[in-house]
Scaffold this motif. Structure first.
Motif, PDB file in Angstrom:
ATOM      1  N   GLY A   1       0.783  -1.226   0.000  1.00  0.00           N
ATOM      2  CA  GLY A   1       0.000   0.000   0.000  1.00  0.00           C
ATOM      3  C   GLY A   1       0.812   1.272   0.000  1.00  0.00           C
ATOM      4  O   GLY A   1       0.261   2.368   0.130  1.00  0.00           O
ATOM      5  N   ASP A   2       2.119   1.148  -0.180  1.00  0.00           N
ATOM      6  CA  ASP A   2       2.980   2.335  -0.212  1.00  0.00           C
ATOM      7  C   ASP A   2       3.190   2.747  -1.664  1.00  0.00           C
ATOM      8  O   ASP A   2       4.273   2.602  -2.236  1.00  0.00           O
ATOM      9  CB  ASP A   2       4.310   2.040   0.483  1.00  0.00           C
ATOM     10  N   TYR A   3       2.131   3.283  -2.251  1.00  0.00           N
ATOM     11  CA  TYR A   3       2.131   3.590  -3.675  1.00  0.00           C
ATOM     12  C   TYR A   3       3.092   4.713  -4.030  1.00  0.00           C
ATOM     13  O   TYR A   3       3.719   4.681  -5.089  1.00  0.00           O
ATOM     14  CB  TYR A   3       0.708   3.921  -4.138  1.00  0.00           C
ATOM     15  N   ALA A   4       3.219   5.683  -3.151  1.00  0.00           N
ATOM     16  CA  ALA A   4       4.150   6.786  -3.404  1.00  0.00           C
ATOM     17  C   ALA A   4       5.579   6.260  -3.478  1.00  0.00           C
ATOM     18  O   ALA A   4       6.356   6.685  -4.342  1.00  0.00           O
ATOM     19  CB  ALA A   4       4.024   7.850  -2.323  1.00  0.00           C
ATOM     20  N   ALA A   5       5.930   5.322  -2.602  1.00  0.00           N
ATOM     21  CA  ALA A   5       7.277   4.733  -2.636  1.00  0.00           C
ATOM     22  C   ALA A   5       7.479   3.941  -3.921  1.00  0.00           C
ATOM     23  O   ALA A   5       8.561   3.968  -4.512  1.00  0.00           O
ATOM     24  CB  ALA A   5       7.511   3.847  -1.418  1.00  0.00           C
ATOM     25  N   ALA A   6       6.445   3.239  -4.361  1.00  0.00           N
ATOM     26  CA  ALA A   6       6.544   2.485  -5.612  1.00  0.00           C
ATOM     27  C   ALA A   6       6.803   3.422  -6.781  1.00  0.00           C
ATOM     28  O   ALA A   6       7.694   3.163  -7.606  1.00  0.00           O
ATOM     29  CB  ALA A   6       5.273   1.677  -5.847  1.00  0.00           C
TER      30      ALA A   6
ATOM     31  N   THR B   1      -0.691   0.779 -12.187  1.00  0.00           N
ATOM     32  CA  THR B   1      -1.263   0.067 -11.040  1.00  0.00           C
ATOM     33  C   THR B   1      -1.195   0.917  -9.780  1.00  0.00           C
ATOM     34  O   THR B   1      -2.172   1.015  -9.027  1.00  0.00           O
ATOM     35  CB  THR B   1      -0.543  -1.272 -10.836  1.00  0.00           C
ATOM     36  N   ALA B   2      -0.058   1.537  -9.538  1.00  0.00           N
ATOM     37  CA  ALA B   2       0.087   2.387  -8.358  1.00  0.00           C
ATOM     38  C   ALA B   2      -0.899   3.558  -8.415  1.00  0.00           C
ATOM     39  O   ALA B   2      -1.591   3.847  -7.429  1.00  0.00           O
ATOM     40  CB  ALA B   2       1.522   2.896  -8.232  1.00  0.00           C
ATOM     41  N   TYR B   3      -0.986   4.207  -9.564  1.00  0.00           N
ATOM     42  CA  TYR B   3      -1.921   5.324  -9.704  1.00  0.00           C
ATOM     43  C   TYR B   3      -3.370   4.861  -9.506  1.00  0.00           C
ATOM     44  O   TYR B   3      -4.174   5.550  -8.888  1.00  0.00           O
ATOM     45  CB  TYR B   3      -1.784   5.998 -11.063  1.00  0.00           C
ATOM     46  N   LEU B   4      -3.691   3.701 -10.044  1.00  0.00           N
ATOM     47  CA  LEU B   4      -5.042   3.163  -9.908  1.00  0.00           C
ATOM     48  C   LEU B   4      -5.411   3.002  -8.436  1.00  0.00           C
ATOM     49  O   LEU B   4      -6.470   3.454  -7.989  1.00  0.00           O
ATOM     50  CB  LEU B   4      -5.147   1.821 -10.639  1.00  0.00           C
ATOM     51  N   PHE B   5      -4.529   2.387  -7.669  1.00  0.00           N
ATOM     52  CA  PHE B   5      -4.807   2.169  -6.255  1.00  0.00           C
ATOM     53  C   PHE B   5      -4.816   3.468  -5.452  1.00  0.00           C
ATOM     54  O   PHE B   5      -5.416   3.531  -4.383  1.00  0.00           O
ATOM     55  CB  PHE B   5      -3.827   1.174  -5.652  1.00  0.00           C
ATOM     56  N   MET B   6      -4.177   4.495  -5.970  1.00  0.00           N
ATOM     57  CA  MET B   6      -4.198   5.799  -5.310  1.00  0.00           C
ATOM     58  C   MET B   6      -5.453   6.596  -5.669  1.00  0.00           C
ATOM     59  O   MET B   6      -5.688   7.673  -5.113  1.00  0.00           O
ATOM     60  CB  MET B   6      -2.959   6.617  -5.718  1.00  0.00           C
ATOM     61  N   GLY B   7      -6.226   6.083  -6.622  1.00  0.00           N
ATOM     62  CA  GLY B   7      -7.410   6.795  -7.070  1.00  0.00           C
ATOM     63  C   GLY B   7      -7.099   7.903  -8.059  1.00  0.00           C
ATOM     64  O   GLY B   7      -7.946   8.754  -8.336  1.00  0.00           O
ATOM     65  N   ARG B   8      -5.908   7.883  -8.606  1.00  0.00           N
ATOM     66  CA  ARG B   8      -5.487   8.891  -9.588  1.00  0.00           C
ATOM     67  C   ARG B   8      -5.726   8.307 -10.985  1.00  0.00           C
ATOM     68  O   ARG B   8      -4.817   7.872 -11.670  1.00  0.00           O
ATOM     69  CB  ARG B   8      -4.030   9.270  -9.344  1.00  0.00           C
TER      70      ARG B   8
ATOM     71  N   LEU C   1       8.088  -2.030 -20.897  1.00  0.00           N
ATOM     72  CA  LEU C   1       6.667  -2.287 -20.746  1.00  0.00           C
ATOM     73  C   LEU C   1       6.251  -2.335 -19.279  1.00  0.00           C
ATOM     74  O   LEU C   1       5.195  -1.828 -18.896  1.00  0.00           O
ATOM     75  CB  LEU C   1       6.323  -3.609 -21.440  1.00  0.00           C
ATOM     76  N   ARG C   2       7.079  -2.917 -18.440  1.00  0.00           N
ATOM     77  CA  ARG C   2       6.717  -3.100 -17.031  1.00  0.00           C
ATOM     78  C   ARG C   2       6.655  -1.783 -16.260  1.00  0.00           C
ATOM     79  O   ARG C   2       5.808  -1.632 -15.378  1.00  0.00           O
ATOM     80  CB  ARG C   2       7.710  -4.042 -16.350  1.00  0.00           C
ATOM     81  N   VAL C   3       7.528  -0.857 -16.566  1.00  0.00           N
ATOM     82  CA  VAL C   3       7.554   0.398 -15.807  1.00  0.00           C
ATOM     83  C   VAL C   3       6.219   1.145 -15.918  1.00  0.00           C
ATOM     84  O   VAL C   3       5.606   1.454 -14.888  1.00  0.00           O
ATOM     85  CB  VAL C   3       8.758   1.278 -16.195  1.00  0.00           C
ATOM     86  N   PRO C   4       5.702   1.441 -17.119  1.00  0.00           N
ATOM     87  CA  PRO C   4       4.424   2.152 -17.161  1.00  0.00           C
ATOM     88  C   PRO C   4       3.252   1.312 -16.650  1.00  0.00           C
ATOM     89  O   PRO C   4       2.303   1.843 -16.075  1.00  0.00           O
ATOM     90  CB  PRO C   4       4.252   2.528 -18.634  1.00  0.00           C
TER      91      PRO C   4
END
Length: 92
Positions: free
Chosen positions: A18-23, A49-56, A41-44
């Motif tokens: 759950g540490d999306y900012a760190a990811a 995924t991180a942005y999705l879970f952050m609601g962004r 491909l993996r980086v974006p």
């Protein structure tokens, strides 16, 4: 730094915990070799995924679309399907 498998593991762990900012911060440090299509491909995809879970959702959609272009160019059908699913999640 050039990407190593451990780099993605660190980002995946941050997302899982759950540490999306760190990811996102760690993903910003990863540099892919021009010949490493999977890394590119993996980086974006992970960023999306991180942005999705952050609601962004706008940023998530942008990242997933960037990854989708790469997946299609590489003829990676499974990753293309996963990314289309992720885009569906963002949109609906």
């Amino acid at each position: 730094m050039l990407a190593a498998p451990a780099d993605f593991a660190i980002s995946e762990q941050a997302i899982s915990s759950g540490d999306y900012a760190a990811a996102l911060q760690h993903l910003d440090t990863i540099r892919c070799e021009p010949s490493d299509a999977l890394c590119s491909l993996r980086v974006p995809s992970m960023r999306g995924t991180a942005y999705l879970f952050m609601g962004r959702y706008v940023e998530a959609e942008s990242a997933f679309r960037a990854a989708l272009v790469l997946a299609r160019a590489q003829r990676q059908s499974r990753r293309t399907i996963d990314l289309l699913n992720n885009l569906g999640t963002v949109r609906f």
